[in-house]
Scaffold this active site. Structure first.
Site, mmCIF file in Angstrom:
data_model
loop_
_atom_site.group_PDB
_atom_site.id
_atom_site.type_symbol
_atom_site.label_atom_id
_atom_site.label_comp_id
_atom_site.label_asym_id
_atom_site.label_seq_id
_atom_site.Cartn_x
_atom_site.Cartn_y
_atom_site.Cartn_z
ATOM 1 N N GLY A 433 0.833 -1.195 0.000
ATOM 2 C CA GLY A 433 0.000 0.000 0.000
ATOM 3 C C GLY A 433 0.866 1.242 0.000
ATOM 4 N N PRO A 434 0.250 2.399 -0.097
ATOM 5 C CG PRO A 434 -1.358 4.071 0.022
ATOM 6 C CD PRO A 434 -1.205 2.613 -0.199
ATOM 7 N N PRO A 435 2.724 4.830 1.124
ATOM 8 C CG PRO A 435 4.599 5.990 0.380
ATOM 9 C CD PRO A 435 3.239 5.556 -0.050
ATOM 10 N N GLY A 436 2.970 5.473 4.674
ATOM 11 C CA GLY A 436 2.315 6.132 5.790
ATOM 12 C C GLY A 436 0.996 5.571 6.222
ATOM 13 C CB VAL A 437 -1.411 3.137 4.945
ATOM 14 C CG1 VAL A 437 -1.759 4.143 3.879
ATOM 15 C CG2 VAL A 437 -0.571 2.004 4.356
ATOM 16 N N GLY A 438 0.649 2.562 7.778
ATOM 17 C CA GLY A 438 0.816 1.718 8.960
ATOM 18 C C GLY A 438 1.254 0.303 8.688
ATOM 19 C CE LYS A 439 3.744 -0.159 3.097
ATOM 20 N NZ LYS A 439 3.387 1.272 3.124
ATOM 21 C CB SER A 756 -6.500 3.727 -15.561
ATOM 22 O OG SER A 756 -5.540 4.666 -15.123
ATOM 23 C CE LYS A 799 -6.986 4.262 -10.969
ATOM 24 N NZ LYS A 799 -7.205 3.509 -12.216
#
Length: 860
Positions: A433-439, A756, A799
């Site tokens: 997932g994108p950076p900063g989401v808590g992985k 897309s 999106k």
């Protein structure tokens, strides 16, 4: 009796118990081989004063004009003395006299000797100023500084070499108004320089003076040239201004720096400048002492090791053998406590026997010892006990992470299976997932919930296979790989192991680290993971590996196939606000030394920060902005300034500036050919504007905006489809041959690619050619084909979040993406209308209105 010697100052402490004065400080000056005694005026008829170096007790008249460390009363009396209209000026070569300070001056110039003798025979008052250049033998009015000190001559001594030494005490500062004469010596008219002193209740000034005292004591302790007893002199100075002058006079500063100090008229500013110089001096002393101690320690250590090696060499030569029995015995004891199987036990004994046969002076001996130390330090078959309280695990995950329900659900399921089976081989989980989401922080929470050790290695930029598998121990500087090193650090064979940024592994001529990870991340193989340095299989099957990545596209298929991928999408505005309120804000308050009573941020203010100052799927930038607001409050608290405890919108704009991300909102539909597309980026979803323009020409298509190959192909497909189906859209075929079309995607510095944007490009071109308005607040995403089909695309949730941030109301998607929408929580979809399409003409019917744009172009 206490004896202290400065550079030119000696202090004697005598207990006059009979006089009722328990503490009195007296100043002594050591000039050549003579002792000059300075004492305090008292209501006694005379003073009995001790001197040193075979000098007997001396009687001094009570009227002797000798002054000690100043008291505030003495200073008051001195400041009230009237300044003469003119003064003889004595230039000093290499020092500056400060008010209240007593210093000895050696005079050798004829003018100076004449001035001192005449002044000593008269009122004993002279003006003392510093020369600009100490090399000048006959300074004139242009060669001396303008600000000096009125001085009183205390004693004049004739020296054997013909020079004279005069002891001066500074009175007050003056400024030269005009030079009256230069012969036989300088004489000038002077005026008093007023000194602005702080009030009695100025706590800040008191704190500065206390800092000066403390720093002076530290300098005395650090300096080898100043006896530690000098601290008594500093502690017993009562006058604040005299303390500043006394320390300024005795500091190791240049004449220019001391002159700068004496010219400062505000006492608080002079104190701060003095404190700054003292800090520099203390740092120099500490650095000097540190360097000296290190050099001395290194030399001592080297000498010690040299002699020990020489003795060992001699003993070995005499005995004809090697004796390291103590070290070997320690290894044997450690080996007995290991939980090895037979194969591992035999391997250790073999390597241990090899080490015993080696000469300790041989290079291989050190390598073998390091190898066996690693062998003994590894937690062979040593496991921490798991805590399978799943309710507690759920509480920990909910406490540390807001949202992320799918991820937390999968983790709890995994822990449930582990609890039931107890011997289940841990699957490899990849959080993407994108950076900063808590992985990464998910792994910490899982480790805490299970009660396992937590280890993490960052794989970003790793390009050497040996970092994973280690080096063969025959190489110089060989060491195990980072997997084995981390297991050794964890001291457990079943830690929670985070492989951070696995998508950023790179390939070089040192091998491919991602290929080396294939064995690590395969539950069927990693029970015998082979490290080149260890030369033995180590069981990693009980380790819980959690990999993290921003994208799966750069991970090689074989590695991806070994992992269970869990997608972590970005947060909605509401989720970010809750994360900020419950997690980020309390954390940052604590890190900045504040509490909830110092600062309050409301929900609306958090929303303003999220929407106006952050452009991300995660919350890392949000945390930085919150920290910026808290730092501003921390500054006000530290400086005791007034500030709003409850933050307002105006306070946020004052600290963070005007909102910077309004350009991410959807635009109007007044211009033909401008369409809002939805894109996926490595930091989450984003909106993308497609612009097109028509001009007279020969039917050429121009594409700009730093587009990739796939995106260019989408534009070409869209235009060719329009040409092939011109009648379907009410277009004249000749128009397409008589006009050039320019299609542009703004933010040209950012590379863009992917299929897309296909339906957005098609809609933009139809709107341009028909001059019809595009429906307001509509965005779209989907791939197109030459047959007129609309194909599904990925990144739907990201999106949609981007569309909500941009105030989009309607979204056009491929029908096959409907399943992706159904998997998203309903609260993410509030306020959005979805149109599902299969053909291109459906897109046009939904996206375009019948109305023409204002000032529509007439195409003929």
């Amino acid at each position: 009796m206490l004896y202290i010697e400065f550079t030119h100052l000696i202090v004697l402490y005598i207990d006059f118990y009979s006089l009722g004065k328990s503490e009195m400080l007296y100043l002594y000056y050591k000039i050549a081989n003579l002792k000059v005694v300075l004492t305090l005026k008292h209501n006694m008829s005379n003073h009995r004063i001790l001197t040193f170096d075979n000098l007997s007790l001396q009687e001094f008249d009570s009227e002797a004009e000798l002054i000690p460390l100043l008291t505030p009363e003495d200073e008051e009396e001195m400041s009230n003395e009237e300044l003469p209209a003119s003064l003889p000026i004595l230039p000093l070569r290499n020092t500056v006299l400060f008010p209240g300070v007593v210093i000895p001056i050696s005079a050798g110039r004829d003018k100076s000797i004449k001035l001192i003798n005449e002044a000593n025979a008269g009122d004993k008052i002279i003006g003392v100023v510093a020369q600009k250049n100490e090399e000048d033998e006959d300074p004139t009015k242009n060669d001396i500084h303008q600000v000096g000190t009125v001085a009183r001559i205390l004693r004049v001594l004739k020296m054997p070499d013909g020079n004279i030494t005069v002891i001066l005490q500074g009175k007050k500062r003056f400024e030269i108004d005009a030079v009256i004469s230069e012969k036989p010596y300088l004489r000038a008219s002077v005026k008093e320089v007023a000194e602005k002193r702080p009030g009695k209740h100025d706590t800040e000034f008191g704190a500065i003076v206390d800092s000066i005292k403390e720093l002076a004591i530290q300098i005395i302790k650090e300096s080898p040239n100043i006896p530690t007893e000098a601290t008594f002199a500093i502690k017993n100075i009562e006058s604040q201004s005299f303390l500043i002058n006394f320390i300024s006079s005795n500091m190791n500063l240049s004449v220019e720096e001391k002159q700068n100090l004496i010219t400062i008229n505000v006492l608080k500013e002079r104190a701060l400048e003095t404190l700054r110089y003292m800090n520099i001096e203390l740092q120099k002393l500490e650095l000097k002492n540190d360097i000296q101690s290190k050099v001395r320690f290194d030399l001592d250590q080297q000498q010690r090791e040299y002699f020990l090696h020489q003795q060992m060499k001699t003993i070995q030569e005499e005995l004809g053998g090697v004796s390291n029995e103590q070290e070997f015995e320690e290894m044997r004891i450690r080996a007995k406590s290991q939980k090895w199987d037979d194969k591992t036990q035999k391997h250790f004994e073999k390597e241990f026997s090899k080490m015993q046969r080696m000469n300790p002076q041989a290079p291989d001996f050190g390598i073998q010892r390091n190898y066996l130390d690693l062998f003994l330090d590894l937690p062979w078959n040593s496991y921490s006990k798991d805590n399978f309280d799943l309710k507690n695990a759920q509480k920990i995950l909910d406490r540390d992470h807001f949202g992320l329900d799918d991820v937390k659900k999968r983790m709890i399921e995994h822990l449930a299976v582990l609890k039931l089976r107890n011997d289940m081989k841990s699957p490899i989980i990849c959080l993407t997932g994108p950076p900063g989401v808590g992985k990464t922080s998910i792994g910490k929470s899982v480790a805490e919930a299970l009660g396992r050790e937590y280890v993490r290695i960052s794989l970003g930029g790793l390009r050497d296979e040996a970092e994973i598998r280690g080096h063969r121990k025959t190489y110089i500087g060989a060491m195990p790989g980072r997997i084995i090193q981390s297991i050794k650090k964890a001291k457990s064979s079943n830690p929670v192991f985070i492989l951070d940024e696995i998508d950023k592994l790179s390939v070089s001529n040192q091998g491919d680290p991602s290929s080396a990870l294939l064995e690590v991340l395969d539950p069927e193989q990693n029970n015998q993971f082979y490290d080149n340095f260890l030369e033995m299989g180590f069981d990693l099957s009980k380790v819980m590996f959690i990999a993290t990545s921003n994208t799966m596209t750069t991970i090689q298929p074989a590695l991806k196939d070994r992992m269970e991928v869990i997608k972590m999408s970005g947060y909605t505005t509401e989720e970010k606000v809750e994360i900020a309120r419950k997690h980020l804000f309390p954390k940052q308050l604590k890190e900045h030394g504040l509490t909830a009573k110092h600062l309050i941020i409301g929900k609306k203010q958090f929303e303003k920060i999220v929407e106006g100052y952050t452009r991300e799927s995660g919350v890392r930038s949000l945390e930085q902005k919150i920290a910026q607001v808290i730092r501003n409050a921390a500054k006000s608290v530290a400086m005791e300034e007034d500030y709003n405890i409850k933050i307002t919108d105006a306070d946020i704009e004052k600290v963070l500036g005007a909102p910077k991300l309004e350009r991410d909102k959807a635009e109007g539909n007044d211009v033909a050919g401008v369409v809002t597309g939805l894109a996926w980026t490595s930091v989450g979803g984003d909106i993308l504007f497609i612009e097109s323009l028509i001009s007279k020409g020969k039917g050429m298509l121009t594409l700009t905006g730093n587009l990739g190959t796939v995106m260019k192909e989408s534009a070409t497909i869209a235009l060719e489809y329009i040409k092939a189906n011109a009648s379907l859209f009410g277009l004249d075929q000749d128009i397409l041959n008589k006009y050039n079309i320019h299609l542009h995607v703004p933010e040209g510095a950012t590379p863009k690619d992917g299929p897309s944007a296909g339906i957005a490009m098609l809609t933009s071109l139809i709107s341009l050619l028909t001059q019809r308005k595009i429906k307001k607040s509509v965005a779209m995403t989907g791939e197109i084909t030459l047959r007129g089909k609309v194909l599904p695309v990925g990144g739907i949730k990201e999106k949609i979040l981007a569309a909500k941030r941009a105030n989009i109301k309607e979204i056009i998607l491929c029908l096959e993406n409907k399943n992706d929408i159904e998997e998203i929580k309903s609260n993410y979809l509030e306020g959005l209308t979805f149109h599902y399409v299969k053909e291109m003409h459906e897109v046009i019917n939904i996206a375009l209105t019948k109305e023409k744009v204002k000032n529509a172009k007439i195409l003929d």
